[in-house]
Motif scaffolding. Sequence first.
Motif, PDB file in Angstrom:
ATOM      1  N   PHE A  60      14.842 -19.530 -10.727  1.00  0.00           N
ATOM      2  CA  PHE A  60      15.257 -18.716  -9.578  1.00  0.00           C
ATOM      3  C   PHE A  60      15.175 -17.229  -9.924  1.00  0.00           C
ATOM      4  CE2 PHE A  60      18.838 -16.720  -7.153  1.00  0.00           C
ATOM      5  CZ  PHE A  60      18.231 -16.782  -5.925  1.00  0.00           C
ATOM      6  N   ALA A  61      15.714 -16.890 -11.122  1.00  0.00           N
ATOM      7  CA  ALA A  61      15.676 -15.488 -11.551  1.00  0.00           C
ATOM      8  C   ALA A  61      14.233 -15.029 -11.718  1.00  0.00           C
ATOM      9  CB  ALA A  61      16.445 -15.332 -12.856  1.00  0.00           C
ATOM     10  N   LEU A  62      13.404 -15.919 -12.289  1.00  0.00           N
ATOM     11  CA  LEU A  62      12.007 -15.561 -12.501  1.00  0.00           C
ATOM     12  C   LEU A  62      11.316 -15.258 -11.175  1.00  0.00           C
ATOM     13  CD1 LEU A  62       9.854 -15.324 -14.699  1.00  0.00           C
ATOM     14  CD2 LEU A  62       9.219 -17.663 -14.195  1.00  0.00           C
ATOM     15  N   CYS A  63      11.628 -16.066 -10.145  1.00  0.00           N
ATOM     16  CA  CYS A  63      11.001 -15.848  -8.847  1.00  0.00           C
ATOM     17  C   CYS A  63      11.484 -14.543  -8.227  1.00  0.00           C
ATOM     18  CB  CYS A  63      11.269 -17.015  -7.906  1.00  0.00           C
ATOM     19  SG  CYS A  63      10.319 -18.450  -8.381  1.00  0.00           S
ATOM     20  N   LEU A  64      12.751 -14.186  -8.493  1.00  0.00           N
ATOM     21  CA  LEU A  64      13.220 -12.882  -8.011  1.00  0.00           C
ATOM     22  C   LEU A  64      12.409 -11.760  -8.669  1.00  0.00           C
ATOM     23  CD1 LEU A  64      17.102 -13.118  -7.753  1.00  0.00           C
ATOM     24  CD2 LEU A  64      15.447 -12.914  -5.916  1.00  0.00           C
ATOM     25  N   PHE A  65      12.149 -11.922  -9.977  1.00  0.00           N
ATOM     26  CA  PHE A  65      11.337 -10.911 -10.655  1.00  0.00           C
ATOM     27  C   PHE A  65       9.913 -10.911 -10.128  1.00  0.00           C
ATOM     28  CE2 PHE A  65      14.747 -10.699 -13.791  1.00  0.00           C
ATOM     29  CZ  PHE A  65      14.812  -9.334 -13.959  1.00  0.00           C
ATOM     30  N   ASN A  66       9.426 -12.089  -9.796  1.00  0.00           N
ATOM     31  CA  ASN A  66       8.082 -12.185  -9.216  1.00  0.00           C
ATOM     32  C   ASN A  66       8.028 -11.414  -7.904  1.00  0.00           C
ATOM     33  OD1 ASN A  66       5.446 -13.058  -9.014  1.00  0.00           O
ATOM     34  ND2 ASN A  66       6.002 -14.948  -7.957  1.00  0.00           N
ATOM     35  N   ALA A  67       9.082 -11.575  -7.082  1.00  0.00           N
ATOM     36  CA  ALA A  67       9.139 -10.840  -5.819  1.00  0.00           C
ATOM     37  C   ALA A  67       9.208  -9.344  -6.075  1.00  0.00           C
ATOM     38  CB  ALA A  67      10.344 -11.297  -5.006  1.00  0.00           C
ATOM     39  N   LEU A  68      10.013  -8.970  -7.073  1.00  0.00           N
ATOM     40  CA  LEU A  68      10.137  -7.546  -7.405  1.00  0.00           C
ATOM     41  C   LEU A  68       8.784  -6.991  -7.849  1.00  0.00           C
ATOM     42  CD1 LEU A  68      12.086  -5.146  -7.792  1.00  0.00           C
ATOM     43  CD2 LEU A  68      12.351  -5.871 -10.147  1.00  0.00           C
ATOM     44  N   GLY A  69       8.095  -7.767  -8.704  1.00  0.00           N
ATOM     45  CA  GLY A  69       6.777  -7.333  -9.172  1.00  0.00           C
ATOM     46  C   GLY A  69       5.810  -7.167  -8.010  1.00  0.00           C
ATOM     47  N   GLY A  70       5.787  -8.165  -7.106  1.00  0.00           N
ATOM     48  CA  GLY A  70       4.912  -8.074  -5.944  1.00  0.00           C
ATOM     49  C   GLY A  70       5.230  -6.854  -5.105  1.00  0.00           C
ATOM     50  N   LEU A  73       6.762  -4.071  -6.088  1.00  0.00           N
ATOM     51  CA  LEU A  73       6.390  -2.842  -6.797  1.00  0.00           C
ATOM     52  C   LEU A  73       4.877  -2.642  -6.754  1.00  0.00           C
ATOM     53  CD1 LEU A  73       8.762  -2.913  -9.893  1.00  0.00           C
ATOM     54  CD2 LEU A  73       8.868  -1.383  -7.939  1.00  0.00           C
ATOM     55  N   GLY A  74       4.131  -3.748  -6.833  1.00  0.00           N
ATOM     56  CA  GLY A  74       2.677  -3.653  -6.713  1.00  0.00           C
ATOM     57  C   GLY A  74       2.275  -3.086  -5.366  1.00  0.00           C
ATOM     58  N   PHE A  75       2.973  -3.548  -4.324  1.00  0.00           N
ATOM     59  CA  PHE A  75       2.726  -3.035  -2.974  1.00  0.00           C
ATOM     60  C   PHE A  75       3.002  -1.535  -2.933  1.00  0.00           C
ATOM     61  CE2 PHE A  75       4.050  -2.291   1.445  1.00  0.00           C
ATOM     62  CZ  PHE A  75       2.981  -2.846   2.122  1.00  0.00           C
ATOM     63  N   LEU A  76       4.142  -1.144  -3.535  1.00  0.00           N
ATOM     64  CA  LEU A  76       4.522   0.275  -3.579  1.00  0.00           C
ATOM     65  C   LEU A  76       3.446   1.099  -4.281  1.00  0.00           C
ATOM     66  CD1 LEU A  76       6.941   2.411  -3.294  1.00  0.00           C
ATOM     67  CD2 LEU A  76       7.398   1.874  -5.644  1.00  0.00           C
ATOM     68  N   LEU A  77       2.980   0.596  -5.434  1.00  0.00           N
ATOM     69  CA  LEU A  77       1.975   1.325  -6.202  1.00  0.00           C
ATOM     70  C   LEU A  77       0.701   1.497  -5.390  1.00  0.00           C
ATOM     71  CD1 LEU A  77       1.087   2.513  -8.948  1.00  0.00           C
ATOM     72  CD2 LEU A  77       0.236   0.252  -9.527  1.00  0.00           C
ATOM     73  N   ALA A  78       0.253   0.398  -4.746  1.00  0.00           N
ATOM     74  CA  ALA A  78      -0.985   0.467  -3.976  1.00  0.00           C
ATOM     75  C   ALA A  78      -0.838   1.449  -2.818  1.00  0.00           C
ATOM     76  CB  ALA A  78      -1.357  -0.920  -3.456  1.00  0.00           C
ATOM     77  N   MET A  79       0.302   1.375  -2.111  1.00  0.00           N
ATOM     78  CA  MET A  79       0.536   2.276  -0.982  1.00  0.00           C
ATOM     79  C   MET A  79       0.542   3.725  -1.451  1.00  0.00           C
ATOM     80  SD  MET A  79       1.144   0.843   2.027  1.00  0.00           S
ATOM     81  CE  MET A  79       2.465   1.444   3.035  1.00  0.00           C
ATOM     82  N   PHE A  80       1.199   3.947  -2.579  1.00  0.00           N
ATOM     83  CA  PHE A  80       1.357   5.292  -3.120  1.00  0.00           C
ATOM     84  C   PHE A  80       0.005   5.886  -3.491  1.00  0.00           C
ATOM     85  CE2 PHE A  80       4.143   8.247  -5.442  1.00  0.00           C
ATOM     86  CZ  PHE A  80       5.186   8.259  -4.534  1.00  0.00           C
ATOM     87  N   LEU A  81      -0.770   5.118  -4.262  1.00  0.00           N
ATOM     88  CA  LEU A  81      -2.087   5.580  -4.679  1.00  0.00           C
ATOM     89  C   LEU A  81      -2.950   5.848  -3.467  1.00  0.00           C
ATOM     90  CD1 LEU A  81      -3.052   3.227  -7.630  1.00  0.00           C
ATOM     91  CD2 LEU A  81      -2.534   5.638  -7.734  1.00  0.00           C
ATOM     92  N   PHE A  82      -2.909   4.896  -2.525  1.00  0.00           N
ATOM     93  CA  PHE A  82      -3.848   4.976  -1.420  1.00  0.00           C
ATOM     94  C   PHE A  82      -3.492   6.110  -0.463  1.00  0.00           C
ATOM     95  CE2 PHE A  82      -6.015   3.201   2.386  1.00  0.00           C
ATOM     96  CZ  PHE A  82      -7.279   3.411   1.885  1.00  0.00           C
TER      97      PHE A  82
END
Lengths: 257, 213
Positions: B152-162, B164-173
């Motif tokens: 469960f905790a791992l999936c929360l981190f997976n969601a966080l990673g996803g 943050l990835g969205f944030l990074l892509a939006m930011f760069l773009f």
Amino acid sequence: MSKKKEYLKLFTKGLVLENPVLRLVLGTCPTLAVTTSALNGVGMGLAATFVLVGSGAVVSLLRNIIPSKVRIPAYITIIAGFVTVVQMLVKAFLPAIDSALGIFLPLIVVNCIILARAEMFAAKNPVIPSILDGLGMGIGFTATLTLMGMIRELIGAGSLFGLPITSSFIDPMVIMLLPPGGFFVFGILVALSNALAENFGKSKVSGTGCENCSACGGCPMSESKPEEVENTKSVTAENTKEQAEEEKQKKEDKTNE
Amino acid sequence: MNNPSFAQMIITVLLAGIITDNMVLSKFLGICPFLGVSKKLNTAFAMSVAVILVMLVATAVTYPIYVFLLIPFGLEYLQTICFILVIAALVQLIEILLKRFLPPIYKALGIYLPLITTNCAVLGITLLHFTNQRIIDYAATVPGGYQSFKLFALCLFNALGGGLGFLLAMFLFSGVRQKLERSNIPKFLQGLPITLIAAGIVALSFLGFAGIV
């Protein structure tokens, strides 16, 4: 006779003039993600068509029953029901397509095309026009996805529908199958369709589909949409509403001249 | 290498979500907001923060529903319909709660919340927890599999990673787009086509990370 013509118009507008992908720019996620081969494009397109037609029919049947305040959740439930049906059918009969489409099969639920058609068309029109509209939009979607899949497969793998074409004498450019290739091909297709549209005197698309889609009530990209939706009830009014404001202005300018 | 530890898995999942399996640029989830809301840096940032918030809450709610309700009763086929309804209700709830208790945050993020209901990135990440090969492999090594708290905790981190990835892509773009606005572009490419091609080039740069994780 005129009714037949009207139906034909409803059906064909989704194919070219209001092509959901290239003209309305809806459903970009599956368009980019699954078109690594022509066959995947066909599979995704047909699955979405089934959901479009089914949810269009049901939403239009229930259009006087669903209270307008809870219409979006109601539409989402109807759409999700049809998506579940498609998921089970594809899993049972086409396991190869199922694994190729993966997560994008359940994600048809949040495909803007379907919610947008339910909100903009099926909710205001009788059953038969809604089915025809769904069918036209679905076939337009399928055709575009297939075209994109064919381009990417031909350049990226040197084959078409799995049959080797150029792979024996041209090295396939794998980049086309990777994510950047999807963006490139889609960008160039939109540019081409814009150029064609300009030739035929239509407006070109400027932004994403959110400007044409009023499904998400408080969408920051379409501020004046919610009131407009209430006002349009008939098929003809619908058509004028869907044209982007730019297009209206352009036409007005032309008539003034 | 066999049986990675929990901490290793967390780092792997976070890095994969942000860089190699980037939500937008390699999985094509959330393209609509990526193209639509990325014109300005501050709106892109607000939208991404809202997405991260909803992804985390949605995972925290849908994960137990799937693992403890749908799987034991053999109702896996209801996953799609159940998840989308839960997410739609959640977004409404978050909106109401923010409006009542945290008005400044509501003011900043409020208009993006209804958009997120139909955002495929959010539904996508909740579904991906159960199809991500890395997580499935790890679940096989943990006693209790998906039912353990570690997963469960791992999936929360997976969601966080996803997210943050969205944030990074939006930011760069959004940075790229602000440059694009001022450049001289051939007429036939103006507007959406050049935006898509620029996104392609940003995605190309992310391909360079392939194989890191």
